[in-house]
Design a protein around this motif. Structure first.
Motif, PDB file in Angstrom:
ATOM      1  N   TRP A  57      -2.654  -4.451  -2.126  1.00 58.54           N
ATOM      2  CA  TRP A  57      -3.302  -3.843  -2.177  1.00 58.54           C
ATOM      3  C   TRP A  57      -1.715  -3.502  -0.746  1.00 58.54           C
ATOM      4  N   ASP A  61      -3.129   1.656   2.451  1.00 56.70           N
ATOM      5  CA  ASP A  61      -3.978   1.961   1.234  1.00 56.70           C
ATOM      6  C   ASP A  61      -5.339   2.191   1.829  1.00 56.70           C
ATOM      7  N   LYS A  62      -5.695   3.077   1.172  1.00 60.49           N
ATOM      8  CA  LYS A  62      -7.960   2.881   2.323  1.00 60.49           C
ATOM      9  C   LYS A  62      -8.046   1.544   2.317  1.00 60.49           C
ATOM     10  N   ARG A  64     -10.724  -1.444   0.124  1.00 59.20           N
ATOM     11  CA  ARG A  64     -11.122  -1.407  -1.360  1.00 59.20           C
ATOM     12  C   ARG A  64     -12.231  -2.306  -0.738  1.00 59.20           C
TER      13      ARG A  64
END
Length: 67
Positions: A57, A61-62, A64
């Motif tokens: 990550w 980042d989005k 998860r």
């Protein structure tokens, strides 16, 4: 713990793998014959080889979500 993998094996596998790969050459030369065989068994098992490995990550980042 047994002749077949158990929950204990799966639980300690990540820790043993990290321990071994800190200095793999030294680990391979150490007198841990059965631990080395045990680790090799899991590293070459379909369970480990077929894991869906994710990239690390990164900030931005989005999130998860795991299934």
């Amino acid at each position: 713990m047994a002749d077949k993998p158990t929950l204990v094996d799966i639980a300690i596998f990540p820790f043993i793998r990290q321990f071994a790969f800190v200095d793999k050459g030294r680990f391979d030369q150490a007198p841990y014959k059965y631990l080395q065989l045990w680790l090799d068994y899991f590293l070459t098992s379909p369970f480990f080889l077929n894991m869906n490995k994710q990239p690390p990550w990164q900030p931005g980042d989005k999130p998860r979500l795991f299934p």
